[in-house]
Scaffold this motif. Structure first.
Motif, short mmCIF file in Angstrom:
data_model
loop_
_atom_site.label_atom_id
_atom_site.label_comp_id
_atom_site.label_asym_id
_atom_site.label_seq_id
_atom_site.Cartn_x
_atom_site.Cartn_y
_atom_site.Cartn_z
N LEU A 119 -57.38 43.08 -15.58
CA LEU A 119 -56.89 42.94 -14.22
C LEU A 119 -55.64 43.81 -14.03
CD1 LEU A 119 -57.23 41.52 -11.51
CD2 LEU A 119 -55.61 39.78 -12.33
N ARG A 120 -54.81 43.75 -15.04
CA ARG A 120 -53.59 44.57 -14.96
C ARG A 120 -53.94 46.05 -14.84
NH1 ARG A 120 -51.40 41.17 -18.50
NH2 ARG A 120 -51.90 42.47 -20.29
N ARG A 121 -54.91 46.43 -15.68
CA ARG A 121 -55.29 47.85 -15.65
C ARG A 121 -55.87 48.22 -14.29
NH1 ARG A 121 -57.08 47.05 -20.90
NH2 ARG A 121 -59.22 46.72 -20.19
N SER A 122 -56.72 47.34 -13.78
CA SER A 122 -57.38 47.67 -12.53
C SER A 122 -56.37 47.69 -11.39
CB SER A 122 -58.55 46.73 -12.27
OG SER A 122 -58.24 45.85 -11.24
N GLU A 123 -55.40 46.82 -11.48
CA GLU A 123 -54.34 46.86 -10.48
C GLU A 123 -53.59 48.17 -10.54
OE1 GLU A 123 -52.04 43.36 -10.98
OE2 GLU A 123 -53.24 42.24 -9.50
N ALA A 124 -53.32 48.58 -11.75
CA ALA A 124 -52.59 49.83 -11.92
C ALA A 124 -53.41 50.98 -11.35
CB ALA A 124 -52.31 50.08 -13.41
N ARG A 125 -54.70 50.92 -11.66
CA ARG A 125 -55.57 51.98 -11.19
C ARG A 125 -55.64 52.00 -9.66
NH1 ARG A 125 -60.59 50.72 -13.60
NH2 ARG A 125 -59.73 50.43 -15.67
N ALA A 160 -52.61 53.40 -8.29
CA ALA A 160 -52.58 54.86 -8.40
C ALA A 160 -53.42 55.49 -7.29
CB ALA A 160 -53.09 55.30 -9.78
N LEU A 161 -54.61 54.90 -7.12
CA LEU A 161 -55.52 55.42 -6.08
C LEU A 161 -54.85 55.35 -4.72
CD1 LEU A 161 -59.11 54.04 -6.66
CD2 LEU A 161 -58.36 56.42 -6.42
N PHE A 162 -54.32 54.22 -4.48
CA PHE A 162 -53.66 53.93 -3.22
C PHE A 162 -52.52 54.94 -2.99
CE2 PHE A 162 -50.30 51.61 -0.93
CZ PHE A 162 -50.98 51.28 0.22
N ALA A 163 -51.73 55.09 -4.07
CA ALA A 163 -50.54 55.93 -3.92
C ALA A 163 -50.89 57.41 -3.80
CB ALA A 163 -49.60 55.69 -5.10
N ALA A 195 -55.09 58.90 3.96
CA ALA A 195 -54.03 57.93 4.23
C ALA A 195 -54.63 56.53 4.21
CB ALA A 195 -53.42 58.21 5.60
N ILE A 196 -53.91 55.55 3.59
CA ILE A 196 -54.42 54.17 3.56
C ILE A 196 -53.33 53.25 4.15
CG2 ILE A 196 -55.30 52.30 2.12
CD1 ILE A 196 -56.06 54.49 0.07
N PHE A 197 -53.75 52.48 5.09
CA PHE A 197 -52.83 51.52 5.73
C PHE A 197 -53.38 50.12 5.50
CE2 PHE A 197 -52.64 55.41 8.18
CZ PHE A 197 -51.28 55.63 8.36
N LEU A 198 -52.45 49.17 5.24
CA LEU A 198 -52.85 47.75 5.17
C LEU A 198 -52.18 47.04 6.34
CD1 LEU A 198 -52.47 47.06 1.35
CD2 LEU A 198 -54.56 47.46 2.68
N MET A 199 -52.95 46.15 6.96
CA MET A 199 -52.42 45.45 8.14
C MET A 199 -52.71 43.97 8.04
SD MET A 199 -53.73 48.03 11.07
CE MET A 199 -55.05 48.65 10.10
N GLU A 200 -51.75 43.22 8.52
CA GLU A 200 -52.00 41.78 8.69
C GLU A 200 -51.60 41.43 10.11
OE1 GLU A 200 -50.20 39.19 5.73
OE2 GLU A 200 -50.95 40.63 4.22
#
Ligand code: C2E
Ligand code: MG
Ligand code: MG
Length: 791
Positions: free
Chosen positions: A72-78, A81-84, A89-94
């Protein structure tokens, strides 16, 4: 806390735990069955009356749990990285508010993170979208749909910090993040793609209406502009098989430049044609140092794609070439390919059209113009001549004996002769003269109306005609053999008063007939009086056709005498008693017979008649001594079955072969020397004699004479006539010497005077024929002549 079934209770011996008197937690690794397991353990002191005396423990195998955590940690890191680092462009909204975005998003909107987070994305959109709809309204629809678990993908306009709108593609999807409903928007800048799409649409629209040259020009102009490249061009492979490209259109600095041709060796274009699309984003000049054109153009970047025909064979290419490096060739390539397909179709259409046009206007056999084109040009020149008061000319060129060549030596030989003649005509006539084949062996040359008066035009026509006759006067190499093809030429000066192109052609034809009747190798200009003569010639051919059947042909016989006055033989000479015209000379009708192919039945008739008469005389005891000579046309001799034909006739008449002599001219022997030698050997083996008629008038007498099995040389009367003049006669002397040297009999023909006779005797000539002794005599006269000579 531990699930009982996973827990393992054990006794431990841990001093620290025992002495501390407090339980402690451990993560421990242990190997079990070769696999490393992770255990989470609790160790505690076991108290005995308040004082610890032992350590107990409970441990749980947490291997799987640990692994899941790590992954999970690795996938989060990955993911991070993808996100960054994502290109999009990637936006998250709530609740419609932006909660996070990546670096690309900041870059795309041209704003700082603080300016973005907490805002709605709508804040960065212009009030209306490209389709004219209200941005807020559209956005609300999309967001609602995405929340309803229907992922949305749509094109959208945002504006940069400076207010300029730009085009993006948005993928909108809902997801649960930390138990909260969020929206993720992946936004891709498609400005460049849109630009290319628009450009493509533009090019397509710009060129779609155009065809031919305009199409190619539009295309290269657009391509040059689109890629901001100095050069763009389209070229086709040279059709004549040379390794060369000829361009159809070149754009240079946004304008159409002159077309060019270049060799393919050592060029990037050779690779394009050989391997398919090629891109050299930079340094292309250094990669192809031998490509001179590339060096001259200062090419730095190059991208090319082939054009294919329907069968998938490369036929040409499209190239975009720049003097600077090309940033992104990946974008260029697909566009080039799209247009290559369209350009291929257009190129093929043009080629097919050209082909059809060529077929309609070109003689398939010789590549010269055909009758249709000549008519067209002739009409043009006539009209031009009339308005400009200038003069030109037309020549009609007809080959001698062509029909007979065709019949006797096969059509392949005939075709080859025509091609050879066309080549020579091309070399002889100047570039300004249109050459055409009108069909059969008839050619035409059109001298353009460029002359101020009729005389100059006629002079030019005569010069051309003479050059043509000169060019056709030397033997033509055809296959293994050589062939003499002479020609006759009829000429017309144009324009004539009110005459159409058909009249011009007819007049040229009349002049041509006249030229033919004057003997071979002649040029005659049309004069109104010629018409009657031409008709005579046509009638001659018609009449000759019937002459054999109607028994209008007859043989005369001219005795041949030796130096002592003894008869050594006679020559059979053909006569035609024309029902209206009386006796027609073979000089007039034999060429017509050769021309029309009638020479074959005619020759056969002569052979049969001569043998038949001689056999009859011998049976009847006529005191005919020596041989009977008959004249054989080259076309008769050229026939493969000639020897058999002679044998058959001799057999039928019961005539000993030794009593027959054949007279052949040099032109009969020139074609296919090897075949000639074989035939002569065969004939002589039968016992026939062979005389070379008209000796001295041919081309290369001595060169081939030594190879020919002959019996007699017949010195032409042209040389005999010369003997009346002067005392020095090197030509005749040489001919007689040649005859003696080669052990051949020598006979002089056309001996008319005692002076000629005496001179010939002095020079060593053995035999004679001519009016001095006897004219060609009808049979009855010959018999009388023979009887009178009887001692
Ligand atoms: P050739 O074979 O060279 O025949 C000699 C020509 O000279 C004959 O002309 C003959 O009549 C003519 N002649 C003979 N002695 C004298 C003379 O002393 N003075 C002058 N001025 N002329 C003389 P002809 O009969 O008009 O024939 C002309 C040509 O026609 C012949 O030339 C021959 O090439 C051709 N020819 C004649 N008969 C036949 C034939 O049966 N078959 C073929 N294929 N050609 C023939
Ligand atoms: Mg003769
Ligand atoms: Mg002769």
């Amino acid at each position: 806390v531990f699930p009982a079934e996973q827990a393992r209770v054990f006794r431990a011996n841990d001093v620290k735990v025992r002495d501390s008197g407090r339980p402690q937690e451990f993560v421990e690794m242990a190997s079990q069955d070769g696999v490393t397991h992770t255990y989470s353990s609790l160790k505690f002191p076991v108290l005995n009356g308040g004082s610890p005396y032992a350590v107990g423990g409970v441990s749980l195998d947490v291997t799987e749990q640990k692994q899941a955590e790590a992954s999970l940690r690795r996938s989060e890191a990955r993911y991070h990285a993808l996100f960054a680092q994502a290109d999009d462009a990637i936006f998250l909204m709530e609740d419609g508010r932006l909660t996070d975005c990546n670096a690309r998003a900041l870059e795309m909107l041209g704003r700082r993170r603080e300016e973005i987070l907490g805002n709605t994305l709508l804040a960065f959109s212009p009030p209306r979208q490209a389709n004219g709809r209200d941005s807020a309204e559209s956005a609300a629809e999309k967001i609602q749909a995405a929340y309803g678990d229907v992922p949305q993908r749509f094109e959208w306009l945002y504006s940069r910090a400076d207010g300029t709108p730009f085009q993006v593609e948005v993928s909108l999807a809902a997801m649960d993040l930390e138990n909260r409903r969020s929206l993720q928007a992946i936004v891709r800048d498609i400005t460049e793609r849109k630009r290319l799409e628009d450009a493509l649409r533009n090019i397509a629209a710009g060129v779609s209406a155009a065809t031919g040259e305009t199409f190619f020009q539009q295309l290269v102009l657009h391509l040059g502009k689109l890629f901001d490249a100095k050069y763009a061009f389209i070229g086709l492979l040279d059709e004549t098989g040379r390794n060369q490209i000829n361009t159809l259109a070149v754009s240079q600095d946004g304008a159409i430049a002159d077309n060019i041709s270049y060799r393919l060796d050592d060029t990037p274009c050779a690779n394009v044609l050989g391997q398919g699309p090629c891109a050299y984003p930079e340094h292309v000049r250094q990669l192809f140092p031998k490509d001179v054109l590339l060096q001259q153009m200062g090419g730095e970047s190059y991208i090319g794609t082939p054009l294919f025909d329907a069968a998938g064979k490369p036929i040409g290419l499209i190239v975009v070439l720049d003097t600077r490096p090309m940033a992104d060739t990946r974008q260029v390539e697909p566009i080039l390919e799209i247009f290559a397909a369209r350009a291929s179709a257009e190129a093929q259409r043009i080629r097919a059209e050209a082909h059809i046009r060529q077929m309609a206007y070109q003689d398939y056999l010789t590549g010269l113009a055909n009758r249709a084109l000549l008519h067209e040009r002739l009409a043009e020149q006539l009209a031009l001549g009339r308005v400009s008061s200038r003069f030109g000319a037309m020549l009609l060129i007809d080959l001698d004996h062509f029909k007979t060549i065709n019949d006797a030596l096969s059509h392949d030989v005939g075709d080859e002769v025509l091609r050879g003649v066309a080549r020579r005509l091309g070399e002889a006539a100047g570039a300004d003269i249109l050459l055409a084949r009108l069909g059969g062996d008839e050619f035409a040359a059109l001298v353009p109306t460029d002359f101020d008066n009729r005389e100059d035009a006629a002079r030019k026509a005569r010069t051309v005609a003479e050059r043509v006759l000169q060019a056709l006067s030397s033997p033509l190499a055809v296959g293994e053999g050589v062939l003499n093809v002479g020609a006759s030429i009829g000429a017309v000066v144009l324009p004539e008063d009110g005459e159409s192109e058909l009249d011009i052609l007819r007049h040229a034809e009349i002049a041509l007939y006249h030229a033919k009747s004057m003997g071979r190798g002649n040029v005659q200009f049309f004069l109104p009086g010629l018409q009657a003569m031409a008709e005579t010639r046509l009638q001659l051919e018609e009449g000759l056709r019937r002459a054999i059947a109607h028994q209008e042909l007859v043989l005369h016989f001219q005795p041949q005498i030796d130096a002592a006055g003894r008869m050594v033989g006679a020559e059979a000479l053909l006569r035609w008693n024309h029902p209206e015209r009386g006796a027609v000379s073979p000089v007039e009708f034999v060429p017509v017979a050769e021309e029309s192919g009638l020479i074959h039945p005619l020759g056969t008739w002569v052979l049969e008649q001569a043998c038949g008469r001689l056999a009859a005389w011998l049976r009847e005891g006529v005191p005919f001594t020596g041989h009977l000579s008959i004249n054989v046309s080259p076309w008769q001799f050229a026939r493969e079955d000639f020897v058999q034909q002679v044998t058959r006739v001799l057999d039928r008449c019961g005539l000993p072969a030794g009593r027959l002599m054949l007279e052949l001219t040099e032109s009969a022997l020139l074609y296919d020397l090897e075949g000639t030698v074989q035939k002569l050997h065969a004939l002589r083996a039968l016992g026939l004699g062979v005389a070379l008629d008209d000796f001295g008038t041919g081309y290369s007498s001595l060169a081939y004479l030594k190879d020919l099995p002959l019996d007699v040389l017949k010195i032409d009367q042209a040389f005999v006539r010369e003997l009346d003049r002067g005392t020095d006669h090197p030509l005749v002397e040489t001919m007689i010497a040649i005859g003696r040297h080669m052990r051949l009999g020598v006979i002089a023909e056309g001996v008319e005077t005692a002076v000629q006779h005496d001179t010939l005797v002095k020079l060593g000539c053995e035999n004679f024929q001519g009016y001095l002794f006897a004219k060609p005599l009808p049979e009855a006269d010959l018999l009388k002549w023979l009887a009178d000579r009887r001692p």
